[in-house]
Scaffold this active site. Structure first.
Site, short mmCIF file in Angstrom:
data_model
loop_
_atom_site.label_atom_id
_atom_site.label_comp_id
_atom_site.label_asym_id
_atom_site.label_seq_id
_atom_site.Cartn_x
_atom_site.Cartn_y
_atom_site.Cartn_z
CE LYS A 293 -3.36 -2.73 2.48
NZ LYS A 293 -4.74 -2.77 2.88
CG HIS B 219 -6.61 -2.94 -3.19
ND1 HIS B 219 -7.21 -2.29 -2.13
CD2 HIS B 219 -5.93 -3.98 -2.67
CE1 HIS B 219 -6.88 -2.91 -1.01
NE2 HIS B 219 -6.12 -3.95 -1.31
CD GLU C 178 -6.67 -0.36 1.04
OE1 GLU C 178 -5.59 -0.11 0.48
OE2 GLU C 178 -6.77 -1.14 2.00
CD GLU D 222 -7.59 -8.01 -1.55
OE1 GLU D 222 -6.69 -8.47 -0.85
OE2 GLU D 222 -7.66 -6.83 -1.88
N GLY E 255 -7.80 -5.22 6.31
CA GLY E 255 -7.24 -4.34 7.33
C GLY E 255 -8.06 -4.27 8.60
CB SER F 162 -7.39 -9.85 8.22
OG SER F 162 -7.83 -8.51 8.27
#
Ligand code: PEP
Length: 225
Positions: free
Chosen positions: A8, A81, A83, A147, A153, A183
């Site tokens: 990241k 991703h 994010e 994911e 996270g 995780s």
């Protein structure tokens, strides 16, 4: 088996400390921030970017293109991703364009999909995955990462059963290896990686620590292929 470390926007470990993690049935990839790509390539690590644009060049401030990455010795890129989907306006349409262009240019791609907690609670997981996958086409250099957003996270991990169920569904929609992300830690990696449709892991937080990432890679190397 493929284990991928996503650093990241962290500086991350010293690349030399990660040399030699590959094993006969284990490929290890790191995705550092842009400023560390060259260090990772020079250390002999298989190195991916965290994003890639669909144009070869142009007025796209803050973006990076496949030819520029290839010139540096970068082997592939993450795309989509969560994010980026959550904070930077990434859509199924831009994921599709980034993935297609990167694969055409000769990069490998790990395209990320996954549902939010609210979507799972509303029973929409399969609909969301179907929609996210519908913009992608099979390609020998395309890998998918499941994911679940609620597991990234957060310390919450999908159970191996839940991951297996989602991976099997994903493979029914698109033929590609599927990594699990969310995780992944040294103490839960073996259970997840042992499931038949879990082909590896995309590791965020635990990839920033050499000891944890090494332990995950060692757990992966012990899974019979
Ligand atoms: C990720 O960054 O893709 C990820 C799965 O992060 P974490 O392992 O920290 O949940």
């Amino acid at each position: 088996m493929l284990i991928v470390g996503n650093w990241k926007m962290f500086r991350g470990p010293e690349p030399a400390a990660l040399a030699g993690l590959d094993a006969p049935d284990l490929d290890v990839v790191v995705c550092p921030p842009f400023t560390r790509l060259r260090d990772c390539v020079d250390a002999g690590l298989t190195t991916f970017a965290q994003n890639v644009h669909w144009e070869d060049e142009g007025a796209f401030t803050g973006e990076i293109s496949a030819p520029l990455l290839l010139e540096l010795g970068v082997a592939g890129s993450l795309v989509g991703h969560s994010e980026r989907r959550q904070y930077f306006g990434e859509t199924d349409e831009t994921v599709s364009r980034r993935t297609g262009a990167a694969l055409d240019a000769g990069l490998r791609v790990i395209a990320c999909v996954g549902e939010t907690r609210e979507q799972r609670e509303r029973g929409e997981t399969e609909d969301v995955l179907r929609r996210q996958l519908s913009v992608l086409e099979p390609h020998p250099e395309l890998v998918l990462a499941y994911e679940p957003v609620w597991a990234i996270g957060t310390g919450l991990t999908a159970t191996p059963e839940l991951a297996q169920e989602a991976h099997a569904f994903i493979k029914s929609q698109l033929a590609a290896p599927v990594l699990y992300g969310g995780s992944v830690k040294p103490d839960n990696a073996a259970g997840l990686l042992a499931r038949p449709d879990v082909d590896g892991a995309l590791v965020g937080g635990a990839s920033l620590d050499v000891e944890s990432f090494t332990a995950i890679c060692q757990a992966a190397a012990r899974i019979p292929s």
